[in-house]
Design an enzyme around this catalytic site. Structure first.
Site, PDB file in Angstrom:
ATOM      1  CB  CYS A   7     -45.169 -18.349  -5.409  1.00 28.36           C
ATOM      2  SG  CYS A   7     -43.361 -18.481  -5.527  1.00 28.36           S
ATOM      3  CE  LYS A  22     -49.528 -10.637  -2.388  1.00 30.15           C
ATOM      4  NZ  LYS A  22     -48.646 -11.086  -3.482  1.00 30.15           N
ATOM      5  NE  ARG A  77     -41.527  -5.911  -6.875  1.00 23.85           N
ATOM      6  CZ  ARG A  77     -41.539  -5.381  -8.100  1.00 23.85           C
ATOM      7  NH1 ARG A  77     -40.412  -5.257  -8.773  1.00 23.85           N
ATOM      8  NH2 ARG A  77     -42.681  -4.981  -8.638  1.00 23.85           N
ATOM      9  CG  MET A  86     -41.708  -9.841  -0.057  1.00 21.39           C
ATOM     10  SD  MET A  86     -40.981  -8.194  -0.291  1.00 21.39           S
ATOM     11  CE  MET A  86     -41.349  -7.460   1.329  1.00 21.39           C
TER      12      MET A  86
END
Length: 391
Positions: free
Chosen positions: A114, A154, A241, A30
């Site tokens: 992203c 990812k 998150r 992040m």
């Protein structure tokens, strides 16, 4: 609630190439969050793989000063994990070789997930797997350059519901020799809105069979992690998150999955004092990372609302925490709190961090017209990393 001790008993550890993790848990990269300070703090509470902030390949090859600082790990960090973002096969290969030849990483991840407009509008991140040939070349050359260092990817489900790429990308990555594939079960168009589509993780697990498949999206608690693994069959979870303001979540996950964790308390026992101590420790580590007390304390400000979510901390005190300028100031504010206040339960649970609403992805002109890389797409990619130099 899922009985994690029986539902996923066989999947309590995770192997990514030669790396065997004590817990099948990965910290998601992040921006502005997963620096050395935060990774060290999470590691103090539990087991897992802790990945760096996204590093742009061009900035690394050019040895940008900020980037070189971001790829530097504390001596206590092992295994060392770095995520790279790139759109050019040669540059990505060169960046991987730097990490390998200079012994800077034990694990390398490539970012194809992203959804940020400044990334996707130039063909990077979640937009890139749409161009199958380009995606294949980047992953193949990177995996070859990594050698014995495990390389993973990812990604997201795709650009939107009409332009899904994850199954094709998963097969390509598997054939290219990656050590694992992680899926954030949303499209770029969904950004962080709504609910992650865990069924897509299950489909990817059925498609990619020779390497681990990791699931990402809506892991807010140990029970969420257990349910995802049980429902999808995935080999591990990637947490983003959900750990904002809760670095001890990794200890909870380790215990919840039947593994030893180092956190001294379960979340239900996370008193306000427990949280305040974690917040203060985070600030101290940021000061060490930046070697600058003012800068470290400026960085911790954005974490205050996440740490104290749901706790009896008044508006004036919250405002003070969001403007702290020194560790002594943090200590003075903490001294005014009711440190015995118990864990508030539901008030501290659930979603945190970015959410928002679905949005039309920003893409290069005519990007979706072909799966091949034409002249227009090549032009967009030419400066894709410019806005991201330095990490």
């Amino acid at each position: 609630m899922v009985d994690v001790n029986t539902a996923i008993a066989p999947a309590r550890t995770l192997r990514i190439g030669p790396i065997e993790l004590d817990a099948p848990v990965v910290l998601a990269p992040m921006a502005g969050i997963t620096n050395t300070a935060f990774r060290r703090l999470c590691r103090e509470y539990g087991a897992g793989l802790y990945v760096s902030e996204m590093i742009t390949t061009r900035a690394l090859v050019e040895r940008n000063a900020v980037t070189m600082r971001l790829i530097t790990h504390h001596e206590s960090e092992t295994p060392r994990s770095i995520q790279l973002y790139g759109v050019d096969p040669a540059t990505t290969e060169a960046a991987v070789r730097i990490l390998v030849d200079e012994d800077r990483a034990d694990h390398i991840d490539l970012n194809f997930g992203c959804p940020v407009p400044k990334v996707t509008r130039k063909g990077g991140g979640a937009a890139l797997p749409w161009k199958l040939g380009l995606f294949r070349e980047i992953v193949t050359r990177a995996a070859r350059a990594a050698g014995d260092i495990p390389l993973t990817i990812k990604m997201r489900k795709g650009i939107d519901s009409n332009h899904l790429t994850y199954l094709e990308a998963g097969r390509i990555a598997e054939d290219a020799g990656v050590a694992a594939v992680a899926l954030h079960a949303r499209t770029a168009a969904e950004f962080y809105s709504g609910h992650a589509d865990w069924s897509a993780i299950a489909k990817l697990k059925e498609t990619v069979t020779s390497v681990p498949v990791l699931g990402n999206g809506d892991i807010w608690s140990a029970d969420d992690a257990a349910r995802m693994m049980y429902e999808t069959g995935c080999d591990g979870v990637v947490v983003g998150r959900g750990c904002l303001g809760r670095p001890w979540l990794f200890g909870d996950l380790a215990r919840g999955l039947g593994l030893p964790g180092s956190a001294p308390a379960e979340p239900v026992d996370a008193t306000l004092g427990f949280v305040a101590d974690a917040f203060r420790r985070h600030a101290q580590l940021l000061v060490e990372f930046y070697e600058d007390e003012d800068r470290g304390c400026r960085d911790i400000r954005k974490h205050a609302s996440w740490y104290f979510k749901g706790y009896p901390v008044g508006g004036e005190t919250r405002a003070s925490l969001a403007t702290v300028g020194s560790l002594a100031e943090i200590d003075d504010i903490v001294a005014t709190l009711d440190l015995d206040a118990p864990y508030p339960g539901a008030g501290a649970e659930g979603q945190r961090g970015r959410a928002g609403t679905p949005k039309r992805p920003a893409l290069p002109d005519r990007w979706l017209e072909s799966r091949e890389l034409g002249a227009a797409a090549s032009a967009a990619l030419a400066d894709a990393e410019l806005d991201n130099s330095g990490g």
